[in-house]
Design a protein around this motif. Structure first.
Motif, mmCIF file in Angstrom:
data_model
loop_
_atom_site.group_PDB
_atom_site.id
_atom_site.type_symbol
_atom_site.label_atom_id
_atom_site.label_comp_id
_atom_site.label_asym_id
_atom_site.label_seq_id
_atom_site.Cartn_x
_atom_site.Cartn_y
_atom_site.Cartn_z
ATOM 1 N N ASP A 33 -7.362 73.357 -15.124
ATOM 2 C CA ASP A 33 -7.429 72.378 -16.214
ATOM 3 C C ASP A 33 -8.841 72.402 -16.803
ATOM 4 O O ASP A 33 -9.676 73.216 -16.404
ATOM 5 C CB ASP A 33 -7.040 70.978 -15.705
ATOM 6 C CG ASP A 33 -6.123 70.268 -16.703
ATOM 7 O OD1 ASP A 33 -6.597 70.014 -17.824
ATOM 8 O OD2 ASP A 33 -4.958 70.006 -16.369
ATOM 9 N N ASP A 34 -9.094 71.524 -17.758
ATOM 10 C CA ASP A 34 -10.431 71.512 -18.360
ATOM 11 C C ASP A 34 -11.488 71.070 -17.352
ATOM 12 O O ASP A 34 -12.629 71.526 -17.402
ATOM 13 C CB ASP A 34 -10.467 70.592 -19.588
ATOM 14 C CG ASP A 34 -9.647 71.170 -20.730
ATOM 15 O OD1 ASP A 34 -8.457 70.832 -20.817
ATOM 16 O OD2 ASP A 34 -10.192 71.985 -21.498
ATOM 17 N N CYS A 35 -11.103 70.165 -16.454
ATOM 18 C CA CYS A 35 -12.032 69.656 -15.444
ATOM 19 C C CYS A 35 -11.331 69.558 -14.093
ATOM 20 O O CYS A 35 -10.111 69.489 -14.026
ATOM 21 C CB CYS A 35 -12.500 68.252 -15.810
ATOM 22 S SG CYS A 35 -13.492 68.148 -17.300
ATOM 23 N N SER A 79 -17.502 68.393 -23.977
ATOM 24 C CA SER A 79 -16.203 68.504 -24.634
ATOM 25 C C SER A 79 -15.068 68.606 -23.606
ATOM 26 O O SER A 79 -13.986 68.053 -23.811
ATOM 27 C CB SER A 79 -16.222 69.725 -25.557
ATOM 28 O OG SER A 79 -14.956 69.928 -26.119
ATOM 29 N N ASP A 80 -15.330 69.297 -22.510
ATOM 30 C CA ASP A 80 -14.319 69.373 -21.444
ATOM 31 C C ASP A 80 -14.047 67.990 -20.856
ATOM 32 O O ASP A 80 -12.896 67.654 -20.538
ATOM 33 C CB ASP A 80 -14.790 70.303 -20.320
ATOM 34 C CG ASP A 80 -14.354 71.739 -20.557
ATOM 35 O OD1 ASP A 80 -13.336 71.966 -21.233
ATOM 36 O OD2 ASP A 80 -15.049 72.647 -20.045
ATOM 37 N N LEU A 81 -15.089 67.182 -20.704
ATOM 38 C CA LEU A 81 -14.880 65.809 -20.198
ATOM 39 C C LEU A 81 -14.038 65.023 -21.197
ATOM 40 O O LEU A 81 -13.132 64.280 -20.817
ATOM 41 C CB LEU A 81 -16.215 65.084 -19.976
ATOM 42 C CG LEU A 81 -17.189 65.611 -18.924
ATOM 43 C CD1 LEU A 81 -18.303 64.587 -18.708
ATOM 44 C CD2 LEU A 81 -16.527 65.910 -17.600
ATOM 45 N N THR A 153 -3.843 65.642 -18.376
ATOM 46 C CA THR A 153 -3.894 67.043 -17.946
ATOM 47 C C THR A 153 -3.344 67.946 -19.051
ATOM 48 O O THR A 153 -3.016 67.490 -20.141
ATOM 49 C CB THR A 153 -3.033 67.246 -16.686
ATOM 50 O OG1 THR A 153 -1.669 66.976 -17.047
ATOM 51 C CG2 THR A 153 -3.469 66.321 -15.563
ATOM 52 N N ARG A 154 -3.202 69.217 -18.737
ATOM 53 C CA ARG A 154 -2.642 70.165 -19.699
ATOM 54 C C ARG A 154 -1.132 70.324 -19.520
ATOM 55 O O ARG A 154 -0.513 71.079 -20.249
ATOM 56 C CB ARG A 154 -3.280 71.542 -19.495
ATOM 57 C CG ARG A 154 -4.762 71.573 -19.830
ATOM 58 C CD ARG A 154 -5.349 72.922 -19.466
ATOM 59 N NE ARG A 154 -6.637 73.130 -20.103
ATOM 60 C CZ ARG A 154 -7.281 74.285 -20.097
ATOM 61 N NH1 ARG A 154 -6.751 75.336 -19.482
ATOM 62 N NH2 ARG A 154 -8.443 74.416 -20.702
ATOM 63 N N TYR A 155 -0.544 69.647 -18.523
ATOM 64 C CA TYR A 155 0.858 69.967 -18.208
ATOM 65 C C TYR A 155 1.859 68.835 -18.415
ATOM 66 O O TYR A 155 2.964 68.892 -17.912
ATOM 67 C CB TYR A 155 0.977 70.530 -16.782
ATOM 68 C CG TYR A 155 0.361 69.688 -15.704
ATOM 69 C CD1 TYR A 155 1.001 68.552 -15.232
ATOM 70 C CD2 TYR A 155 -0.875 70.027 -15.139
ATOM 71 C CE1 TYR A 155 0.446 67.777 -14.252
ATOM 72 C CE2 TYR A 155 -1.454 69.255 -14.152
ATOM 73 C CZ TYR A 155 -0.784 68.134 -13.709
ATOM 74 O OH TYR A 155 -1.349 67.353 -12.729
ATOM 75 N N LEU A 220 -6.216 69.357 -24.265
ATOM 76 C CA LEU A 220 -7.302 70.252 -23.896
ATOM 77 C C LEU A 220 -8.270 70.325 -25.067
ATOM 78 O O LEU A 220 -7.938 69.907 -26.168
ATOM 79 C CB LEU A 220 -6.797 71.658 -23.503
ATOM 80 C CG LEU A 220 -6.221 72.573 -24.571
ATOM 81 C CD1 LEU A 220 -6.163 74.000 -24.037
ATOM 82 C CD2 LEU A 220 -4.838 72.156 -24.971
ATOM 83 N N ASP A 221 -9.476 70.805 -24.805
ATOM 84 C CA ASP A 221 -10.383 70.976 -25.932
ATOM 85 C C ASP A 221 -10.229 72.399 -26.448
ATOM 86 O O ASP A 221 -9.915 73.324 -25.702
ATOM 87 C CB ASP A 221 -11.838 70.634 -25.574
ATOM 88 C CG ASP A 221 -12.470 71.589 -24.590
ATOM 89 O OD1 ASP A 221 -11.738 72.130 -23.729
ATOM 90 O OD2 ASP A 221 -13.687 71.802 -24.666
ATOM 91 N N ASN A 222 -10.426 72.553 -27.749
ATOM 92 C CA ASN A 222 -10.121 73.827 -28.403
ATOM 93 C C ASN A 222 -11.302 74.782 -28.301
ATOM 94 O O ASN A 222 -12.125 74.873 -29.201
ATOM 95 C CB ASN A 222 -9.750 73.549 -29.861
ATOM 96 C CG ASN A 222 -9.344 74.799 -30.598
ATOM 97 O OD1 ASN A 222 -9.258 75.881 -30.023
ATOM 98 N ND2 ASN A 222 -9.092 74.649 -31.886
ATOM 99 N N SER A 223 -11.369 75.490 -27.179
ATOM 100 C CA SER A 223 -12.458 76.455 -27.003
ATOM 101 C C SER A 223 -12.027 77.861 -27.409
ATOM 102 O O SER A 223 -12.855 78.667 -27.787
ATOM 103 C CB SER A 223 -12.957 76.449 -25.564
ATOM 104 O OG SER A 223 -11.883 76.642 -24.670
ATOM 105 N N ASP A 224 -10.742 78.165 -27.352
ATOM 106 C CA ASP A 224 -10.291 79.543 -27.602
ATOM 107 C C ASP A 224 -9.326 79.675 -28.769
ATOM 108 O O ASP A 224 -8.635 80.683 -28.881
ATOM 109 C CB ASP A 224 -9.628 80.099 -26.326
ATOM 110 C CG ASP A 224 -10.616 80.159 -25.179
ATOM 111 O OD1 ASP A 224 -11.750 80.616 -25.406
ATOM 112 O OD2 ASP A 224 -10.285 79.713 -24.075
HETATM 113 MG MG LIG Z 1 -11.873 73.135 -22.072
#
Ligand SMILES: [Mg+2]
Length: 324
Positions: A33-35, A79-81, A153-155, A220-224
Motif C-alpha cells: 500500500d502507500d504506507c 503525499s503517501d501519508l 487502503t488500495r483494496y 492512492l496518491d498518483n505517483s505513476d
Molecule cells: Mg503512493
C-alpha cells in the motif's frame, strides 16, 4: 492496459509477496500500500512510508537546484501519508548518497530548504545518514499518526464505484518534458507545468477529509500516472476499471502545451506520473457529497465487475492503454 506491467511493477509485486510475513501482530498493513500501518497503542496507529529521488532516474543534475530536491523529497513522502486518509505527519529521517564532487554549498542549501519545508508542514527531522555514492540520491522515511478514523487502503473499491481524481493530472509529466528539452522559452511560457513537477502539493487536508467522512472506498496518491493507478486499484480491489478523463480534467496550460507539442493532452494525463494528486473510488451515490466537500474532485472513470483496466469513451470506444 489489459495488464501491461512495467519491470518495476512486476518486481514490486514480487517484493510485496516475499515480505508479506508480519511477525509483528501490531503491523496492520504491510507491503503493497502507500504506507505501512503499525498499531502502537489501542486506537493509535503509526503510518509510515519511504521514497527517494535518484539523479539520472528522477531528475538530471543540470535542471535540479538543491532547493527543488529538498522540496520534492519531503512532499512526495507526505503525499503517501495523505493518501491513507486522516493522518497527521509527525517526523522523518532523511539521508543522501553524494558524489565526491558535490559542493558543500549544494548540501547546505538542500538542508536549509529541507528545514523550511519541515517547518511548513509541521514535522521534525529526527535523524539521517550520509554516504559517498556514484550518483547523487536523496531518501526519506516519514511517519504520521492516525487514530480518529479508518485508514483508506488500495483494496476497498467495489463494482459500481466511481473513480475520482483530486489534484493535477498530467502536469508534472509535461513539466518534466520541458525540463528535459531544456528550452528556456518553454520553461518561461509554462511555469505551472514545471512547478507541478518540482513542487507537488501533498493533499493532506483532502486526504483527511476523505478518511474522516469514510467517503473513499480505496485511495492512492498518483505517483505513476492515471493508467498505472487504475491498474493498481483493479488488481487490489478485484474490479474492472474503466478510465475516461473528460475535457474538464485538462487545465488551460496543459491544453496549450499539448497543442504546441501536437500530442493529445490525455497522453500526459493518462500516462504521465509524479502529479501526486489523490486518486480514489467512491460509491456513485456519494457523488453529490464529494462534489460539495471537494469541488475540485473530478470523475475520471468507473468500476465494474471483472478485471483489468481500460480507457473508455473519449474516442468513442473502449481501448486498452497500449493502443493509446
Ligand atoms: Mg503512493
Amino acid at each position: 492496459m489489459k495488464n501491461r506491467k512495467t519491470g518495476e511493477a512486476r518486481l514490486l509485486e514480487h517484493i510485496e509477496k516475499t515480505f508479506r510475513f508480519p511477525l509483528d501482530r501490531r503491523l496492520l498493513l504491510g507491503p503493497g500500500d502507500d504506507c505501512a500501518v503499525l498499531r502502537h497503542a489501542p486506537g493509535k496507529d503509526l503510518v509510515i512510508t519511504t521514497d527517494e529521488l535518484v539523479e539520472g532516474t528522477h531528475y538530471l543534475a543540470r535542471f535540479a537546484a538543491p532547493e527543488d530536491l529538498a522540496r520534492k523529497l519531503i512532499r512526495i513522502n507526505l503525499s503517501d501519508l495523505a493518501s491513507m486518509g486522516e493522518v497527521t505527519p509527525v517526523s522523518c529521517v532523511v539521508g543522501s548518497g553524494l558524489r565526491k564532487d558535490t559542493p558543500e554549498d549544494f548540501i547546505l542549501r538542500f538542508m536549509k530548504e529541507l528545514k523550511a519545508e519541515a517547518l511548513r508542514f509541521g514535522i521534525s527531522i529526527a535523524g539521517g545518514n550520509l554516504a559517498g555514492a556514484r550518483e547523487n540520491h536523496f531518501y526519506m522515511t516519514v511517519w504520521g499518526e492516525s487514530g480518529g478514523s479508518e485508514l483508506v487502503t488500495r483494496y476497498g473499491a467495489k463494482p459500481g464505484d466511481l473513480l475520482f481524481n483530486f489534484g493535477p493530472l498530467g502536469l508534472a509529466a509535461a513539466g518534466l518534458e520541458i525540463l528535459l528539452g531544456g528550452r528556456a522559452a518553454e520553461k518561461k511560457k509554462f511555469p505551472g507545468l514545471v512547478k507541478a513537477f518540482w513542487r507537488p502539493e501533498p493533499l493532506l487536508k483532502a486526504g483527511a477529509l476523505l478518511g474522516r467522512t469514510g467517503l473513499a472506498s480505496a485511495m492512492l496518491d498518483n505517483s505513476d500516472g492515471l493508467a498505472r493507478s487504475a491498474a493498481i486499484i483493479s488488481e487490489l480491489s478485484r474490479c474492472r476499471v474503466l478510465v475516461s478523463p473528460g475535457e474538464g480534467a485538462c487545465p488551460p496550460e496543459l491544453r496549450a502545451y499539448s497543442a504546441l507539442k501536437k500530442k493529445p493532452w490525455r497522453h500526459y494525463a493518462v500516462n504521465g506520473g509524479e502529479d501526486y494528486g489523490l486518486i480514489f473510488t467512491s460509491p456513485a451515490k456519494e457523488l453529490a457529497r464529494i462534489k460539495a466537500l471537494l469541488p475540485g474532485a473530478l470523475v475520471v472513470g468507473r468500476l465494474e465487475k471483472g478485471s483489468g483496466s481500460e480507457l473508455e469513451n473519449f474516442n468513442g470506444k473502449v481501448e486498452s492503454f497500449e493502443h493509446f
